[in-house]
Write a protein that holds these residues in place. Sequence first.
Motif, PDB file in Angstrom:
ATOM      1  N   GLY A 271      -8.558 -37.169  97.425  1.00 50.42           N
ATOM      2  CA  GLY A 271      -8.451 -36.302  96.265  1.00 50.42           C
ATOM      3  C   GLY A 271      -7.810 -36.979  95.072  1.00 50.42           C
ATOM      4  O   GLY A 271      -8.178 -36.720  93.928  1.00 50.42           O
ATOM      5  N   ALA A 272      -6.832 -37.860  95.311  1.00 55.36           N
ATOM      6  CA  ALA A 272      -6.181 -38.575  94.214  1.00 55.36           C
ATOM      7  C   ALA A 272      -7.182 -39.449  93.467  1.00 55.36           C
ATOM      8  O   ALA A 272      -7.167 -39.520  92.232  1.00 55.36           O
ATOM      9  CB  ALA A 272      -5.034 -39.422  94.749  1.00 55.36           C
TER      10      ALA A 272
ATOM     11  N   GLY B 191     -10.008 -46.890 103.708  1.00 54.16           N
ATOM     12  CA  GLY B 191      -9.514 -45.643 103.155  1.00 54.16           C
ATOM     13  C   GLY B 191      -8.398 -45.888 102.163  1.00 54.16           C
ATOM     14  O   GLY B 191      -8.468 -46.794 101.329  1.00 54.16           O
ATOM     15  N   PHE B 192      -7.327 -45.100 102.266  1.00 52.74           N
ATOM     16  CA  PHE B 192      -6.229 -45.211 101.309  1.00 52.74           C
ATOM     17  C   PHE B 192      -5.637 -46.609 101.321  1.00 52.74           C
ATOM     18  O   PHE B 192      -5.427 -47.195 102.382  1.00 52.74           O
ATOM     19  CB  PHE B 192      -5.076 -44.266 101.674  1.00 52.74           C
ATOM     20  CG  PHE B 192      -5.440 -42.822 101.843  1.00 52.74           C
ATOM     21  CD1 PHE B 192      -6.617 -42.298 101.345  1.00 52.74           C
ATOM     22  CD2 PHE B 192      -4.569 -41.972 102.498  1.00 52.74           C
ATOM     23  CE1 PHE B 192      -6.928 -40.965 101.503  1.00 52.74           C
ATOM     24  CE2 PHE B 192      -4.868 -40.634 102.664  1.00 52.74           C
ATOM     25  CZ  PHE B 192      -6.060 -40.133 102.171  1.00 52.74           C
TER      26      PHE B 192
ATOM     27  N   ASP C  72      -2.521 -40.693  99.979  1.00 50.58           N
ATOM     28  CA  ASP C  72      -3.408 -41.101  98.882  1.00 50.58           C
ATOM     29  C   ASP C  72      -2.728 -41.116  97.517  1.00 50.58           C
ATOM     30  O   ASP C  72      -3.361 -41.414  96.503  1.00 50.58           O
ATOM     31  CB  ASP C  72      -4.698 -40.285  98.876  1.00 50.58           C
ATOM     32  CG  ASP C  72      -4.599 -38.930  98.187  1.00 50.58           C
ATOM     33  OD1 ASP C  72      -3.481 -38.481  97.872  1.00 50.58           O
ATOM     34  OD2 ASP C  72      -5.656 -38.311  97.966  1.00 50.58           O
ATOM     35  N   PHE C  73      -1.423 -40.859  97.471  1.00 52.41           N
ATOM     36  CA  PHE C  73      -0.647 -41.129  96.263  1.00 52.41           C
ATOM     37  C   PHE C  73      -0.811 -42.592  95.870  1.00 52.41           C
ATOM     38  O   PHE C  73      -0.592 -42.970  94.710  1.00 52.41           O
ATOM     39  CB  PHE C  73       0.826 -40.800  96.530  1.00 52.41           C
ATOM     40  CG  PHE C  73       1.716 -40.836  95.320  1.00 52.41           C
ATOM     41  CD1 PHE C  73       1.761 -39.781  94.433  1.00 52.41           C
ATOM     42  CD2 PHE C  73       2.534 -41.943  95.082  1.00 52.41           C
ATOM     43  CE1 PHE C  73       2.594 -39.814  93.318  1.00 52.41           C
ATOM     44  CE2 PHE C  73       3.369 -41.982  93.976  1.00 52.41           C
ATOM     45  CZ  PHE C  73       3.398 -40.918  93.092  1.00 52.41           C
ATOM     46  N   SER C  74      -1.206 -43.412  96.843  1.00 55.65           N
ATOM     47  CA  SER C  74      -1.410 -44.846  96.606  1.00 55.65           C
ATOM     48  C   SER C  74      -2.441 -45.125  95.520  1.00 55.65           C
ATOM     49  O   SER C  74      -2.359 -46.152  94.833  1.00 55.65           O
ATOM     50  CB  SER C  74      -1.840 -45.523  97.900  1.00 55.65           C
ATOM     51  OG  SER C  74      -2.990 -44.887  98.445  1.00 55.65           O
ATOM     52  N   TYR C  75      -3.417 -44.235  95.346  1.00 55.80           N
ATOM     53  CA  TYR C  75      -4.409 -44.453  94.290  1.00 55.80           C
ATOM     54  C   TYR C  75      -3.757 -44.403  92.916  1.00 55.80           C
ATOM     55  O   TYR C  75      -4.165 -45.122  91.996  1.00 55.80           O
ATOM     56  CB  TYR C  75      -5.529 -43.425  94.392  1.00 55.80           C
ATOM     57  CG  TYR C  75      -6.446 -43.661  95.566  1.00 55.80           C
ATOM     58  CD1 TYR C  75      -7.290 -44.770  95.601  1.00 55.80           C
ATOM     59  CD2 TYR C  75      -6.468 -42.794  96.643  1.00 55.80           C
ATOM     60  CE1 TYR C  75      -8.130 -45.002  96.685  1.00 55.80           C
ATOM     61  CE2 TYR C  75      -7.300 -43.013  97.728  1.00 55.80           C
ATOM     62  CZ  TYR C  75      -8.128 -44.121  97.742  1.00 55.80           C
ATOM     63  OH  TYR C  75      -8.952 -44.344  98.818  1.00 55.80           O
ATOM     64  N   TYR C  76      -2.735 -43.556  92.753  1.00 51.45           N
ATOM     65  CA  TYR C  76      -2.025 -43.518  91.482  1.00 51.45           C
ATOM     66  C   TYR C  76      -1.224 -44.795  91.277  1.00 51.45           C
ATOM     67  O   TYR C  76      -1.201 -45.361  90.177  1.00 51.45           O
ATOM     68  CB  TYR C  76      -1.086 -42.311  91.425  1.00 51.45           C
ATOM     69  CG  TYR C  76      -1.769 -40.977  91.589  1.00 51.45           C
ATOM     70  CD1 TYR C  76      -2.716 -40.534  90.672  1.00 51.45           C
ATOM     71  CD2 TYR C  76      -1.477 -40.148  92.670  1.00 51.45           C
ATOM     72  CE1 TYR C  76      -3.341 -39.306  90.822  1.00 51.45           C
ATOM     73  CE2 TYR C  76      -2.093 -38.925  92.833  1.00 51.45           C
ATOM     74  CZ  TYR C  76      -3.031 -38.505  91.911  1.00 51.45           C
ATOM     75  OH  TYR C  76      -3.653 -37.290  92.083  1.00 51.45           O
TER      76      TYR C  76
END
Length: 390
Positions: A140-141, A294-295, A332-336
């Motif tokens: 989602g991120a 993935g993430f 998935d905060f990792s995408y930010y």
Amino acid sequence: MNTRKRAEAIKRELITWRRQFHQHPELGFEEFETRNYVEKQLQSFGLSATRLAKTGLTVFIPGKSNGPTVGLRADMDALPMQEANEQLDYRSKHDGIAHMCGHDAHTAMLLGAAKLLADEPPERGNVKLLFQPAEEGLRGAERMIQDGALDNPKVEAIAGTHVYAKNEIGTASVTKGLSSGAVDVFSVKIIGKGGHAAHPYLATDPITITAEVISSLQQIVSRHVDPLSSAVLSITRIHGGSADNVIPNEVVFGGTVRTLEPSARDLVESEMHRIVKGITEAFDAQYEMDYRRGFPSVYNDPQLIPVLEQSVENVLGSGALHYGKPSMGGEDFSYYTEQIPGTMFRLGVGNKSKNIHASLHSPNFNIDEDALPLGSALLTEWAYRYLAAR
């Protein structure tokens, strides 16, 4: 009035919001009722939201004077599992769906921060709130970023929190640098030639070949990855055969790979292909591998840690912030944090005296709701202090 006292003043509302989300959990990209409820509350604060990422929202809160924009994020989705907290009068009303990872609390705490910031905007700069869908494996991120969540205006840095019942209420923890595992999954099909179990020499047995493959894959971490790096390779499923006297044509197995450093991630993937290819060729079999990344790993920017330290000291008191080791759990905060500087900290929500200590994703997971104002206060204080220092 300081930030914590202001947050404590809305504790009853925070509990009401959290229990609403808890009773009505929704899976990733299906959080329509959750989104609508959040929108309604934001409107009552005098704030308007922008819809994006199917079921996500962003909210822009201008400060009293021009300056940079900082982001605060909460995830809203639940897990496809059954809650076991039968004693709770606000337990999930949806069979097979439950907030066993605390996203209900995250959403409520960010709503609390929205109210605090709407009532008292920062002196300088702006805050953008990200109510994100689909953290549980659906990226989602990434979708939020693609839809412009970090743009117009550009978000300079971002913070988020994750509840953690293994830590007692009144504490917070953070890991500097890489703090969570990159999450990859794989599926491997070993293709042999079936036959009668009484005549294995006339077949190419994919079961024995699979046994060799799985045994060899376990040596990647122990014999190919630098022991000072971190990697986990877990086989979590295997399927093959249907009768006691039949050698099947194929066997399928799969699992997950978790790594911290990008170099270890690349190494494990390439070694898996090399080993599976070599063993299947040696036994005159074939294979198909589907390896999906993935993430990535969350990276907590060390330059943002002092802002967190100051915020925790102001809200929770001296000595309340602890420094932990990285976790191989994914987030998935990792995408930010791939795009901009960011920090994610754990908020203690456990309370042994109340028998609240179950781990994340446990069917018995719960939080001490006295922690809700603390989370709202910390997110708000972090935004204030970051902007004041710019």
